[in-house]
Design a protein around this motif. Structure first.
Motif, PDB file in Angstrom:
ATOM      1  N   PRO A   1     -29.778  16.455 -14.202  1.00 25.91           N
ATOM      2  CA  PRO A   1     -30.061  14.997 -14.669  1.00 25.91           C
ATOM      3  C   PRO A   1     -29.814  14.212 -15.714  1.00 25.91           C
ATOM      4  O   PRO A   1     -29.497  15.023 -16.414  1.00 25.91           O
ATOM      5  N   LEU A   2     -29.618  13.168 -15.656  1.00 25.20           N
ATOM      6  CA  LEU A   2     -28.902  11.910 -16.821  1.00 25.20           C
ATOM      7  C   LEU A   2     -29.428  12.093 -17.517  1.00 25.20           C
ATOM      8  O   LEU A   2     -28.491  12.576 -18.957  1.00 25.20           O
ATOM      9  N   LYS A   3     -30.775  12.253 -17.823  1.00 24.80           N
ATOM     10  CA  LYS A   3     -31.294  12.452 -18.964  1.00 24.80           C
ATOM     11  C   LYS A   3     -30.512  13.447 -19.655  1.00 24.80           C
ATOM     12  O   LYS A   3     -30.675  13.893 -20.947  1.00 24.80           O
ATOM     13  N   GLU A   4     -30.538  14.533 -19.227  1.00 21.54           N
ATOM     14  CA  GLU A   4     -30.331  16.224 -19.778  1.00 21.54           C
ATOM     15  C   GLU A   4     -28.708  15.641 -20.015  1.00 21.54           C
ATOM     16  O   GLU A   4     -28.255  16.054 -21.013  1.00 21.54           O
ATOM     17  N   ILE A   5     -28.236  15.292 -19.374  1.00 23.38           N
ATOM     18  CA  ILE A   5     -26.041  14.936 -19.791  1.00 23.38           C
ATOM     19  C   ILE A   5     -26.233  14.304 -20.922  1.00 23.38           C
ATOM     20  O   ILE A   5     -25.751  14.650 -21.405  1.00 23.38           O
ATOM     21  N   VAL A   6     -26.896  13.416 -20.738  1.00 28.87           N
ATOM     22  CA  VAL A   6     -27.092  12.340 -22.001  1.00 28.87           C
ATOM     23  C   VAL A   6     -27.520  13.205 -23.091  1.00 28.87           C
ATOM     24  O   VAL A   6     -26.968  13.049 -24.708  1.00 28.87           O
ATOM     25  N   GLY A   7     -28.685  13.976 -23.418  1.00 30.76           N
ATOM     26  CA  GLY A   7     -29.005  15.550 -24.736  1.00 30.76           C
ATOM     27  C   GLY A   7     -28.297  15.899 -24.873  1.00 30.76           C
ATOM     28  O   GLY A   7     -28.255  16.107 -26.078  1.00 30.76           O
ATOM     29  N   GLU A   8     -27.037  16.597 -24.495  1.00 33.63           N
ATOM     30  CA  GLU A   8     -26.662  17.633 -24.600  1.00 33.63           C
ATOM     31  C   GLU A   8     -25.132  16.546 -25.543  1.00 33.63           C
ATOM     32  O   GLU A   8     -24.474  16.978 -26.422  1.00 33.63           O
ATOM     33  N   LEU A   9     -24.547  15.078 -25.150  1.00 30.02           N
ATOM     34  CA  LEU A   9     -23.962  14.599 -25.563  1.00 30.02           C
ATOM     35  C   LEU A   9     -24.121  14.442 -26.988  1.00 30.02           C
ATOM     36  O   LEU A   9     -23.717  14.312 -28.544  1.00 30.02           O
ATOM     37  N   VAL A  10     -26.048  13.810 -27.091  1.00 30.61           N
ATOM     38  CA  VAL A  10     -26.464  13.897 -28.258  1.00 30.61           C
ATOM     39  C   VAL A  10     -26.532  15.375 -28.942  1.00 30.61           C
ATOM     40  O   VAL A  10     -26.621  15.468 -30.649  1.00 30.61           O
ATOM     41  N   ASP A  11     -26.851  16.167 -28.299  1.00 33.33           N
ATOM     42  CA  ASP A  11     -27.343  17.632 -29.511  1.00 33.33           C
ATOM     43  C   ASP A  11     -25.470  18.149 -30.005  1.00 33.33           C
ATOM     44  O   ASP A  11     -25.311  18.674 -30.809  1.00 33.33           O
ATOM     45  N   LEU A  12     -24.317  18.008 -29.661  1.00 35.17           N
ATOM     46  CA  LEU A  12     -22.964  17.693 -29.718  1.00 35.17           C
ATOM     47  C   LEU A  12     -22.062  16.797 -31.019  1.00 35.17           C
ATOM     48  O   LEU A  12     -21.548  17.503 -31.000  1.00 35.17           O
ATOM     49  N   ASN A  13     -23.525  16.107 -31.322  1.00 32.32           N
ATOM     50  CA  ASN A  13     -23.204  14.655 -32.551  1.00 32.32           C
ATOM     51  C   ASN A  13     -22.433  13.947 -32.119  1.00 32.32           C
ATOM     52  O   ASN A  13     -20.884  13.632 -32.465  1.00 32.32           O
ATOM     53  N   PHE A  14     -22.002  13.738 -30.522  1.00 32.54           N
ATOM     54  CA  PHE A  14     -21.604  12.551 -30.381  1.00 32.54           C
ATOM     55  C   PHE A  14     -22.896  11.222 -30.262  1.00 32.54           C
ATOM     56  O   PHE A  14     -23.925  11.522 -29.726  1.00 32.54           O
ATOM     57  N   ASN A  15     -21.737  10.265 -31.054  1.00 28.23           N
ATOM     58  CA  ASN A  15     -22.563   8.949 -31.122  1.00 28.23           C
ATOM     59  C   ASN A  15     -22.508   8.234 -30.582  1.00 28.23           C
ATOM     60  O   ASN A  15     -22.750   7.006 -29.953  1.00 28.23           O
ATOM     61  N   CYS A  16     -21.476   8.476 -29.702  1.00 26.37           N
ATOM     62  CA  CYS A  16     -20.198   7.325 -28.455  1.00 26.37           C
ATOM     63  C   CYS A  16     -20.490   7.676 -27.005  1.00 26.37           C
ATOM     64  O   CYS A  16     -19.864   8.839 -27.672  1.00 26.37           O
ATOM     65  N   VAL A  17     -20.009   7.417 -26.010  1.00 24.16           N
ATOM     66  CA  VAL A  17     -19.508   6.717 -24.830  1.00 24.16           C
ATOM     67  C   VAL A  17     -18.792   5.961 -24.205  1.00 24.16           C
ATOM     68  O   VAL A  17     -18.428   5.212 -24.981  1.00 24.16           O
ATOM     69  N   ARG A  18     -17.397   6.221 -24.527  1.00 20.38           N
ATOM     70  CA  ARG A  18     -15.937   5.774 -23.791  1.00 20.38           C
ATOM     71  C   ARG A  18     -16.321   6.051 -22.131  1.00 20.38           C
ATOM     72  O   ARG A  18     -16.346   7.009 -21.818  1.00 20.38           O
TER      73      ARG A  18
END
Length: 538
Positions: free
Chosen positions: A67-84
């Motif tokens: 699910p989209l929400k979980e994918i973005v949650g992984e980004l946050v958990d991995l300390n990314f603050n930005c997406v290209r």
């Protein structure tokens, strides 16, 4: 106080919190070499993961896996603050009303459709642009900044010199259609607080490259974005797969974007420096030499933009490595590049966050070995990723800080930092430790900040300590080798020794220096002895 009054106060507080929450992301501006959060006046360091959406399906990858929400949650958990977030121009100019389900039907990818129907069922009935809207909305909801990246015109994998997608007037790179697509994208996301930046084009390449067209059309594209959405940063790429911007030394790009102009550059193990174009160079020549030449090449071709009176922000929007550890060349390249990114506290974007493709080169659900997550999108591909990238993700320099510049002692091979244990011995640990260091320069002591103690080498093979014996020659250190990444001293007998991580523990010892002289026959890997004093005031 009545219930209705309390409710109104609660809603007001929620509104204030939400406003401050999003003010950390929008808008951003430039101040010399730094990117600044307009709301706070402080630096906003962009730590981005690349998320592809420019291939033939024209939606961001991975929606068939989670699910989209979980994918973005992984980004946050991995300390990314930005997406290209990458996209194709044709999505805006030719397929703006295209239906996602119909696109996948034309690609004969039933497994992908089944996965999307399971994890993100609403996607299939939407247009490609609507799916991008959903992704940007979720990124914003989780306070992740978005850098919209025009990757290609024709939706496809990028890049090859003969792909007809590389430079202005190629078959699939009509300048007018390109500017129109940039304008549509800028207008569509104008006022969206998640979108803080837009790039002009990823990796210009191919035989048509020339400076006249670069200045003409990059100016037109940048001004078109700025006119439609003056709040976003505008990222400008160079030539030769975005590795070359040195032509700006003699002829700067003179357009008025206010405080919104940012440059970007890319580098991989195979990108080459000068005439060194072979990936294998990382194992065929002494690593200290190759790393030093690599760093000099970066500064010559792009890094110079961040220095001098007219310093401008530069973002490393793409670099990457085989996260399965299968490439010795990639591993050596990465360790070297980490010292550049950390040493200059650069903003950056890693290729890639996504870990598979819906369809790439006619292969369905193809794995991405450079992806942070494994093919399931549930686990790290490289189990050491979080430690390896911890200091890169941290903001180490703040231009508004009143604190003095001191040093973190960094060990790039693992990403850890040096700390002092209860025995006053040096060991590797988290980069969040409070130990800071002061080095007076070549052949002087390295002092533990806030004390009168200094680094001292008791002898070869013994743990390095902090001691009060700061006048001894065993407490005098200088950077050695072409890379300047060896910290060397001498023992009581005058034998030169270098800092090294103990092979069986987290302790730091001194050992015989590895390949510190520029000897073409010395091909041993010296990275176990690479340490870097990283300036920080945060």
């Amino acid at each position: 106080m009545g219930t209705s009054s309390r409710l109104m106060i609660l809603l007001l507080l929620v509104s204030i919190f939400a406003s401050s929450h999003y003010s950390n992301a929008y808008p951003l501006s430039t101040q010399k070499r730094w990117i600044i959060d307009d709301a706070t006046g402080q630096r906003a360091k962009l730590v981005c993961g690349n998320w592809a959406g420019h291939l033939r399906p024209m939606i961001p990858e991975g929606l068939d896996r989670r699910p989209l929400k979980e994918i973005v949650g992984e980004l946050v958990d991995l300390n990314f603050n930005c997406v290209r977030l990458t996209y194709a121009i044709y999505m805006w100019t030719r397929y703006g009303h295209g239906n996602v389900n119909a696109t996948f039907a034309s690609l004969d990818a039933p497994k992908v459709v089944e996965g999307i129907a399971m994890h993100n069922p609403s996607v299939l009935a939407k247009t490609h642009i609507q799916v991008f809207e959903d992704v940007v909305r979720e990124l914003g909801a989780q306070n992740v900044k978005v850098l919209l990246d025009n990757h290609v015109s024709q939706p496809k994998w990028c890049c090859n010199d003969d792909d007809e997608n590389g430079f202005f007037h190629d078959r699939h790179f009509d300048p007018q259609e390109w500017v129109h697509g940039l304008t549509l994208a800028a207008k569509h996301f104008s006022g969206n607080h998640a979108v803080v930046a837009m790039s002009l084009r990823n990796e210009l390449h191919g035989p048509r490259q020339n400076l006249r067209d670069w200045y003409k059309y990059m100016s037109e594209g940048a001004l078109a974005i700025h006119k439609e959405n003056p709040n976003v940063l505008v990222l400008i790429s160079g030539l030769n797969y975005d590795t070359e911007l040195q032509f700006l030394k003699s002829k700067p790009l003179k357009i008025d974007l206010g405080k919104k102009m940012v440059f970007e550059t890319h580098l991989y193990s195979w990108s080459g420096i000068g005439t060194l174009k072979l990936k294998e160079i990382w194992t065929k020549q002494p690593l200290n030499r190759i790393c030093a030449n690599n760093i000099k090449g970066i500064d010559h071709r792009a890094g110079f933009l961040t220095t001098g009176e007219k310093a401008t922000p530069l973002i490393f929007t793409e670099f990457g490595f085989n996260e399965e550890g299968a490439s010795v060349e990639d591993n050596r390249f990465l360790t070297c590049l980490q010292t550049y990114l950390v040493g200059r506290d650069m903003d950056w974007g890693l290729w890639a966050f996504h870990s598979s493709y819906y369809v790439k080169h006619d292969t369905v659900q193809l794995d991405e070995s450079f992806g942070v997550m494994d093919q399931t999108w549930h686990h790290l591909r490289d189990p050491n990723f979080t430690s390896k990238f911890q200091l890169l993700q941290r903001k180490n320099q703040e231009p508004t800080s009143k604190a003095p510049l001191v040093n973190i002692l960094y060990y790039p091979l693992t990403g850890h930092c040096v700390q002092v244990n209860d025995k006053n011995e040096l060991e590797l640990g988290s980069c969040e430790n409070k130990n800071r260091w002061v080095h007076g320069g070549k052949g002087t002591q390295i002092l533990l900040h806030g004390t009168k103690k200094c680094l001292t080498a008791p002898g070869e093979g013994h743990p390095v300590v902090v001691s009060d014996d700061c006048q001894s020659k065993t407490s005098s250190w200088k950077p050695e080798s072409l890379s300047k990444l060896h910290l060397a001293t001498v023992d009581q007998h005058g034998k030169q020794l270098c800092l090294e991580k103990d092979s069986n523990s987290s302790s730091i010892v001194t050992s015989k220096c590895i390949c510190i002289n520029d000897d073409s026959l010395c091909l041993d890997d010296p990275r176990s002895q690479w340490f870097q004093l990283v300036a920080a005031n945060v």
